[in-house]
Motif scaffolding. Structure first.
Motif, PDB file in Angstrom:
ATOM      1  N   ARG A 380      36.186  21.574  26.451  1.00  0.00           N
ATOM      2  CA  ARG A 380      35.836  22.636  27.257  1.00  0.00           C
ATOM      3  C   ARG A 380      36.985  23.569  26.863  1.00  0.00           C
ATOM      4  NH1 ARG A 380      33.903  18.295  29.536  1.00  0.00           N
ATOM      5  NH2 ARG A 380      31.516  18.250  30.092  1.00  0.00           N
ATOM      6  N   ILE A 381      36.545  25.065  26.639  1.00  0.00           N
ATOM      7  CA  ILE A 381      37.706  26.112  26.461  1.00  0.00           C
ATOM      8  C   ILE A 381      36.873  27.508  27.416  1.00  0.00           C
ATOM      9  CG2 ILE A 381      38.824  27.606  25.042  1.00  0.00           C
ATOM     10  CD1 ILE A 381      38.870  25.414  22.928  1.00  0.00           C
ATOM     11  N   TYR A 382      37.779  27.838  28.171  1.00  0.00           N
ATOM     12  CA  TYR A 382      37.359  28.867  29.062  1.00  0.00           C
ATOM     13  C   TYR A 382      38.483  30.100  29.126  1.00  0.00           C
ATOM     14  CZ  TYR A 382      33.128  26.634  30.892  1.00  0.00           C
ATOM     15  OH  TYR A 382      31.823  26.052  31.109  1.00  0.00           O
ATOM     16  N   PRO A 383      38.341  30.956  28.440  1.00  0.00           N
ATOM     17  CA  PRO A 383      39.242  32.455  28.793  1.00  0.00           C
ATOM     18  C   PRO A 383      38.676  33.053  29.769  1.00  0.00           C
ATOM     19  CG  PRO A 383      37.720  32.831  26.973  1.00  0.00           C
ATOM     20  CD  PRO A 383      37.399  31.342  27.072  1.00  0.00           C
ATOM     21  N   GLY A 384      39.588  33.999  30.427  1.00  0.00           N
ATOM     22  CA  GLY A 384      39.235  34.708  31.366  1.00  0.00           C
ATOM     23  C   GLY A 384      40.281  35.467  31.945  1.00  0.00           C
ATOM     24  N   ILE A 385      39.982  36.496  32.809  1.00  0.00           N
ATOM     25  CA  ILE A 385      40.623  37.390  33.740  1.00  0.00           C
ATOM     26  C   ILE A 385      40.802  37.135  35.021  1.00  0.00           C
ATOM     27  CG2 ILE A 385      40.589  39.193  31.835  1.00  0.00           C
ATOM     28  CD1 ILE A 385      38.444  40.584  33.551  1.00  0.00           C
ATOM     29  N   GLY A 386      41.608  37.925  35.825  1.00  0.00           N
ATOM     30  CA  GLY A 386      41.833  37.560  37.387  1.00  0.00           C
ATOM     31  C   GLY A 386      42.767  38.655  38.061  1.00  0.00           C
ATOM     32  N   LEU A 387      42.551  38.701  39.297  1.00  0.00           N
ATOM     33  CA  LEU A 387      43.478  39.499  40.176  1.00  0.00           C
ATOM     34  C   LEU A 387      44.244  38.810  41.038  1.00  0.00           C
ATOM     35  CD1 LEU A 387      41.058  42.437  40.645  1.00  0.00           C
ATOM     36  CD2 LEU A 387      43.391  42.662  39.197  1.00  0.00           C
ATOM     37  N   ARG A 388      45.341  38.960  41.551  1.00  0.00           N
ATOM     38  CA  ARG A 388      45.975  38.480  42.443  1.00  0.00           C
ATOM     39  C   ARG A 388      46.827  39.402  43.664  1.00  0.00           C
ATOM     40  NH1 ARG A 388      44.405  35.106  39.666  1.00  0.00           N
ATOM     41  NH2 ARG A 388      45.373  33.345  38.969  1.00  0.00           N
ATOM     42  N   LEU A 389      46.250  39.343  44.836  1.00  0.00           N
ATOM     43  CA  LEU A 389      46.706  40.209  45.763  1.00  0.00           C
ATOM     44  C   LEU A 389      47.997  39.638  46.772  1.00  0.00           C
ATOM     45  CD1 LEU A 389      43.634  40.843  45.497  1.00  0.00           C
ATOM     46  CD2 LEU A 389      43.785  42.483  47.431  1.00  0.00           C
ATOM     47  N   MET A 390      49.092  40.125  46.855  1.00  0.00           N
ATOM     48  CA  MET A 390      50.297  39.162  47.363  1.00  0.00           C
ATOM     49  C   MET A 390      50.875  40.016  48.456  1.00  0.00           C
ATOM     50  SD  MET A 390      52.286  37.738  44.081  1.00  0.00           S
ATOM     51  CE  MET A 390      51.303  37.431  42.695  1.00  0.00           C
ATOM     52  N   HIS A 391      51.079  39.190  49.613  1.00  0.00           N
ATOM     53  CA  HIS A 391      52.174  39.977  50.637  1.00  0.00           C
ATOM     54  C   HIS A 391      53.485  39.153  50.278  1.00  0.00           C
ATOM     55  CE1 HIS A 391      53.930  40.769  54.225  1.00  0.00           C
ATOM     56  NE2 HIS A 391      52.701  41.465  54.699  1.00  0.00           N
ATOM     57  N   LYS A 392      54.553  39.929  49.922  1.00  0.00           N
ATOM     58  CA  LYS A 392      55.895  39.490  49.391  1.00  0.00           C
ATOM     59  C   LYS A 392      56.452  38.849  50.694  1.00  0.00           C
ATOM     60  CE  LYS A 392      58.245  41.914  47.082  1.00  0.00           C
ATOM     61  NZ  LYS A 392      58.976  43.255  46.584  1.00  0.00           N
ATOM     62  N   ARG A 393      56.354  39.028  52.037  1.00  0.00           N
ATOM     63  CA  ARG A 393      56.766  38.602  53.203  1.00  0.00           C
ATOM     64  C   ARG A 393      56.033  37.388  53.881  1.00  0.00           C
ATOM     65  NH1 ARG A 393      61.658  40.405  51.113  1.00  0.00           N
ATOM     66  NH2 ARG A 393      61.486  42.654  51.253  1.00  0.00           N
ATOM     67  N   ILE A 394      55.146  36.924  53.436  1.00  0.00           N
ATOM     68  CA  ILE A 394      54.204  35.826  54.202  1.00  0.00           C
ATOM     69  C   ILE A 394      54.160  34.892  52.807  1.00  0.00           C
ATOM     70  CG2 ILE A 394      52.325  35.203  54.784  1.00  0.00           C
ATOM     71  CD1 ILE A 394      51.706  37.976  56.198  1.00  0.00           C
ATOM     72  N   PHE A 395      54.676  33.544  53.296  1.00  0.00           N
ATOM     73  CA  PHE A 395      54.899  32.528  52.443  1.00  0.00           C
ATOM     74  C   PHE A 395      53.425  32.070  51.814  1.00  0.00           C
ATOM     75  CE2 PHE A 395      54.335  27.858  51.518  1.00  0.00           C
ATOM     76  CZ  PHE A 395      55.259  27.782  50.397  1.00  0.00           C
ATOM     77  N   ASN A 396      53.306  32.136  50.402  1.00  0.00           N
ATOM     78  CA  ASN A 396      51.925  31.669  49.844  1.00  0.00           C
ATOM     79  C   ASN A 396      50.828  32.372  50.120  1.00  0.00           C
ATOM     80  OD1 ASN A 396      51.155  29.863  47.932  1.00  0.00           O
ATOM     81  ND2 ASN A 396      49.970  28.711  49.242  1.00  0.00           N
ATOM     82  N   ALA A 397      51.167  33.690  50.597  1.00  0.00           N
ATOM     83  CA  ALA A 397      49.949  34.617  51.035  1.00  0.00           C
ATOM     84  C   ALA A 397      49.532  35.298  49.374  1.00  0.00           C
ATOM     85  CB  ALA A 397      50.508  35.709  52.011  1.00  0.00           C
TER      86      ALA A 397
END
Length: 423
Positions: A380-397
């Motif tokens: 199985r081969i799956y290409p794709g695209i995505g987005l990441r929304l991050m908070h720099k001062r909250i761990f793993n946010a």
């Protein structure tokens, strides 16, 4: 005259060399900590007063501090001492994360019904780098779990982790080219000892006692596949982790290898005992000021038992984005994930990343051979695209959304949501 000049330079150079050799740490302090205990951070750093000033230890201590969930960034400063000609004061400066994190994850269940997981986790309990948290999940059925992880409980290098889970899902079971759906419950507790040999190498060793319970819901049936099954099991686990990664806020650069080896014992031959081992090789590379290239290769094998309850699964949330939830099982796995993450917007606390990825993998069928890995129906081969929304001062946010589109035989497509980077 020339001889006198030569002797003068030899004396001066020898004096400078002696001063460099005698450079001694007079004082070490950690600054900037508010929620984290300063005594805890002081115990973590290896450079101490009275030791020779060592740039390698300085870099390792900063990297060690940056690995803590409570620290978003760290750096050091070195100043000459006012009271000692060859003495130096060392200051480690930390910028802290907020570590009491609620989380919520939405996804579709095995029958496309609405499902979610919510929870709360403190990554710096008592200000000593202890993780304590729990979750509740609704995925057709109710599940919950609690966990505590204290890697520095007994000393700077030795700790403990404990967890209890009561996990229930609707799981597909594959046999004779057909499928049936079962209610699957896994209830048990785990205890692991944690030890760090040095900055790059650490292990976990322990085990768990748990009960697996399968109850038939609907689908195909077979005289060789029980409608209900409840088995007490025990598990012994060994994890070896090698890590040489540099952290700069959310950017990563370097290599990590994690070996996970388990023995699972059973009280019922229908779910026989087996061995399972897999290794994750992860490589990150900074690309300019805004790019990060991330790669993961997983190689795994288990005892090749011909059972519909094989341990390796093909799943959206584990290995192939867009493939669906638990669409197949196997006794071996080769999975490769690669993605390029690029920062589109960065403010004081907020980051928006875009990414392009390719997920691919193949599995060995239960009771099959190594030739299964090259079988087109297993690849199985799956290409794709995505987005990441991050908070720099909250761990793993990090809230992520990815869309994977299959390009191999009988492929699907779909969105995958989650918290944290995919790997």
């Amino acid at each position: 005259m020339a001889i006198r000049i030569l002797l003068f330079f030899i004396v001066v150079l020898n004096g400078l060399f002696s001063l460099a050799q005698d450079a001694t740490v007079v004082n070490v302090q950690v600054q900037g900590a508010k929620r984290t205990k300063t005594t805890f951070l002081n115990n973590l750093v290896t450079l101490k007063a009275g030791m020779e000033l060592d740039s390698v230890l300085l870099e390792q201590d900063v990297a060690r501090l940056q690995r803590l969930p409570s620290v978003s960034h760290a750096y050091y400063q070195v100043f000459s001492s006012d009271t000692n000609v060859n003495g130096y004061n060392v200051y480690y400066n930390v910028e802290e994360n907020f570590t009491l994190i609620p989380f919520a994850n939405l996804f579709s269940s095995s029958n496309d019904a609405f499902a979610f997981r919510v929870g709360l986790q403190e990554f710096n309990f008592l200000g000593r780098g202890i993780s304590l948290g729990g979750f509740y999940q609704y995925d057709v059925f109710n599940s919950f779990g609690v966990a505590l992880r204290a890697p520095h409980l007994f000393s700077r290098t030795t700790g403990l982790s404990l967890s209890y889970n009561d996990f229930t899902t609707q799981e597909p079971v594959f046999f004779d080219d057909t499928t049936a759906d079962y209610r699957y419950n896994n209830r048990g507790f785990e205890i692991m000892g944690l030890h760090e040999f040095n900055f790059k190498n650490r292990i976990e060793l322990g085990g768990s006692l748990f009960t697996e319970d399968y109850e038939y819901l609907y689908g195909a049936t077979s005289n060789n596949v029980p409608r209900s099954l409840k088995v007490d099991k025990h598990l012994l686990k060994f994890i070896y982790n090698y890590e040489n990664i540099k952290y700069f806020f959310y950017f990563l650069d370097g290599f990590r290898s994690t070996l996970n080896f388990q023995y699972v014992g059973s009280t019922d031959t229908t779910l026989p005992e087996f061995l399972i081992g897999f290794n994750d090789f992860v490589y990150f590379k900074r690309v300019g000021d805004k790019g990060n290239w991330a790669n993961r290769l997983r190689l795994g094998l288990a005892s090749n038992v011909n059972t519909p309850f094989a341990p390796f699964t093909v799943d959206n949330n584990l290995n192939i984005r867009g493939v669906g939830n638990t669409i197949d099982r196997g006794t071996g796995a080769i999975v490769f994930n690669t993605e390029y993450r690029h920062t589109l917007i960065e403010e004081n606390w907020f980051v928006l990343q875009g990414n392009f990825f390719v997920d691919g993998g193949s599995w060995r069928n239960p009771g099959g051979s190594f030739n299964d890995f090259s079988d087109k129906s297993n690849i199985r081969i799956y290409p794709g695209i995505g987005l990441r929304l991050m908070h720099k001062r909250i761990f793993n946010a990090i809230f992520r959304i990815d869309y994977g589109y299959g390009v191999t035989k009988d492929a699907s497509r779909g969105l995958v949501f989650g918290i944290g980077q995919y790997f």
